[in-house]
Write an enzyme that holds these catalytic residues in place. Structure first.
Site, short mmCIF file in Angstrom:
data_model
loop_
_atom_site.label_atom_id
_atom_site.label_comp_id
_atom_site.label_asym_id
_atom_site.label_seq_id
_atom_site.Cartn_x
_atom_site.Cartn_y
_atom_site.Cartn_z
N CYS A 77 48.08 48.11 111.17
CA CYS A 77 48.41 48.71 109.75
C CYS A 77 48.70 47.55 109.47
O CYS A 77 48.77 46.64 110.21
CB CYS A 77 49.54 49.32 109.32
SG CYS A 77 50.24 49.19 107.68
N GLN A 281 56.18 41.47 89.99
CA GLN A 281 57.37 41.78 91.38
C GLN A 281 57.12 43.00 92.26
O GLN A 281 57.93 43.90 91.08
CB GLN A 281 57.71 40.19 90.87
CG GLN A 281 57.25 39.16 90.58
CD GLN A 281 56.11 38.20 90.94
OE1 GLN A 281 56.48 38.73 91.96
NE2 GLN A 281 56.00 37.09 91.53
N GLU A 331 48.07 35.77 78.73
CA GLU A 331 48.05 36.65 79.62
C GLU A 331 46.01 37.20 79.36
O GLU A 331 46.13 37.70 78.00
CB GLU A 331 48.67 38.04 80.05
CG GLU A 331 48.22 38.74 80.77
CD GLU A 331 47.47 38.30 82.73
OE1 GLU A 331 46.85 38.58 82.64
OE2 GLU A 331 48.76 37.18 82.99
N ASP A 379 52.27 30.41 86.76
CA ASP A 379 51.97 31.72 88.05
C ASP A 379 50.72 32.93 88.31
O ASP A 379 50.62 33.44 88.01
CB ASP A 379 53.32 32.86 87.31
CG ASP A 379 53.54 33.71 88.85
OD1 ASP A 379 53.09 33.79 89.78
OD2 ASP A 379 54.25 34.72 88.12
N CYS A 406 52.08 32.12 94.58
CA CYS A 406 52.30 33.47 96.16
C CYS A 406 51.66 32.99 97.38
O CYS A 406 51.25 33.51 97.94
CB CYS A 406 51.58 34.52 95.27
SG CYS A 406 49.55 34.65 95.01
#
Length: 452
Positions: A77, A281, A331, A379, A406
């Site tokens: 996986c 998240q 956004e 972010d 991230c």
């Protein structure tokens, strides 16, 4: 060194993808599923000019950090890469990854503190997307193998809550009973593409979304009945239409089939609405750790104007709204902006506004209007910020920039760019949002150099 050589190799480090690294004849050799400290008999499978790839043939001396993997599809996986390590060793590897990126890519001279680890390393995810296929007539549901679209059948993933296992079983039984077709990427035929699941950890609400190559389901009522009977906390069943020949998982059209069109959760005291298309998240508990650290770095006293770029459903900005004078969220995904506005309304937050626009364009427009934020929250997606956005943000001259990332590589690159634009990175903190996987989240604080 040649392909098919057998070498004895001591593993001394880890790559960003979680593979072990050793050196042989001056070359770096990358070995998947190796652990720092292992002494291996390795089989070389590919050789380049300065590095090579090998696979484990025999573990001659196991590392003290090595444990027996507890998942039957580990290695097949594409999700977990650290199930052969203790969690403490995993956190050390992730800290080193952030440290290396900041030093080598960003030339940032700062000591990275230990990663803030997760209390739960299993069943922590609130979102899963299971690809569906039939291979030689056999139904397969699970996750893609590394760097492929070959499905590793896994219907009871250790990272997912038990409600997801129940939902997958209900859908699989329905597909088998009524011979519902699975999507075939090569022919662009077949109906069910993905089983897309979400859960509100605080509320217990579960959403089941079927991504389909069509506009309806055969035997729909039978599926709904099975889901209601078997999935604890079921609050929403949605059909997502994706008829495009694409690797993008979800389409733009969502059709509620039963229950609410969205589910709810509570994050840092803020009640949020989560629709199929909105970003949230995947690890709520660790997200709260991350957002509290971001709030600490923002250093708000109740009067500041905060510009929240890449705000998603508004969660990070809304969790700081009570400590700020004004929140402006930006956004590009319209559904996420609608969710952000609804989240502000339902929580009685009146000092937050949300714009549907590209982050760089919105920042430039706000600058033209003379809006100068005291704090900018960033972010961005994995690719990081554009040069245009970094330049625009720096021209606004916020006192502080709080950057949530991230990807350590793009974070380091962007921090270097901001250093050149007059900002100093004075604090970083990695947070483990995704235990057992290669990913690590990091929050950084940048301060205008004139104020240092």
């Amino acid at each position: 060194m040649q392909k098919n050589n057998k070498i004895t190799l001591r593993i001394t480090g880890m790559t960003a993808e979680g593979a072990g690294v050793g050196r042989e004849e001056g070359m770096a050799v990358f070995v998947p599923f190796a652990a720092p400290g292992d002494l291996l008999r390795a089989h070389v499978v590919k050789v380049h000019k300065t590095y090579a790839f090998a696979k484990i043939e025999e573990i001659l001396e196991p590392s003290g950090d090595r444990v027996e993997p507890d998942c039957p599809v580990f290695g097949r996986c594409g999700g977990c890469v650290y199930r052969h390590l203790t969690y403490e060793a995993e956190l050390r590897a992730k800290r080193q990854r952030v440290q290396d990126a900041l030093t080598r890519i960003g030339a940032i001279q700062i000591e990275v503190p230990p990663v803030l680890g997760s209390e739960a390393v299993d069943a922590y995810r609130n979102k899963a997307q299971y690809p569906v296929a039939r291979v030689e007539g056999k139904l397969q549901i699970g996750f893609f193998a590394p760097r492929s679209h070959r499905i590793a059948d896994c219907r009871d993933c250790r990272l997912q809550p038990p409600e997801f296992t129940a939902a997958v079983k209900a859908v699989a039984d329905w597909m088998e009973r009524y011979q519902v077709s699975a999507y075939d990427e090569k022919t662009h035929r077949g109906l069910v593409r993905h089983i897309y699941l979400r859960k509100g950890e605080e509320t217990g609400q579960v959403m089941v979304c079927l991504v389909v190559n069509g506009k309806g389901l055969p035997h729909q009522e039978e599926l709904l009945e099975a889901l209601r009977e078997q999935v604890l906390g079921l609050a929403s069943v949605v059909l997502n239409v994706n008829k495009a020949r694409t690797n993008v998982i979800v389409g733009e059209t969502c059709i509620p089939l039963w229950g609410a069109p969205a589910i709810e959760d509570v994050l840092c005291g803020v009640r949020v609405s989560i629709s199929p298309l909105s970003f949230y998240q995947v690890n709520r508990r660790q997200c709260q750790v991350l957002y509290r650290k971001a709030a600490e770095y923002a250093g708000l006293n109740g009067n500041e104007t905060v510009l929240d770029l890449y705000c998603g459903t508004g969660t990070i900005g809304l969790t700081m709204a009570k400590k700020a004078g004004r929140i402006i969220g930006v956004e590009v995904v319209s559904q996420a902006v609608e969710d952000a506005r609804e989240n502000a309304r339902r929580n009685g937050i009146e000092n937050a506004t949300f714009l549907c626009a590209d982050a760089a364009q919105a920042a430039a427009q706000l600058a033209k209007e003379g809006i100068r934020p005291d704090v900018v929250l960033l972010d961005p997606p994995r690719k990081g910020c554009t040069e245009e956005l970094a330049a625009t943000v720096s021209q606004m001259e916020p006192r502080r920039i709080v950057y949530v990332s991230c990807d350590p590589g793009t974070l380091a690159r962007d921090l270097k760019a901001f250093e050149e634009l007059g900002y100093h990175t004075d604090a970083v903190q990695p947070v483990d949002m995704f235990p057992r996987t290669a990913h690590v989240e990091t929050v950084a604080r940048l301060t205008k150099k004139a104020l240092v």
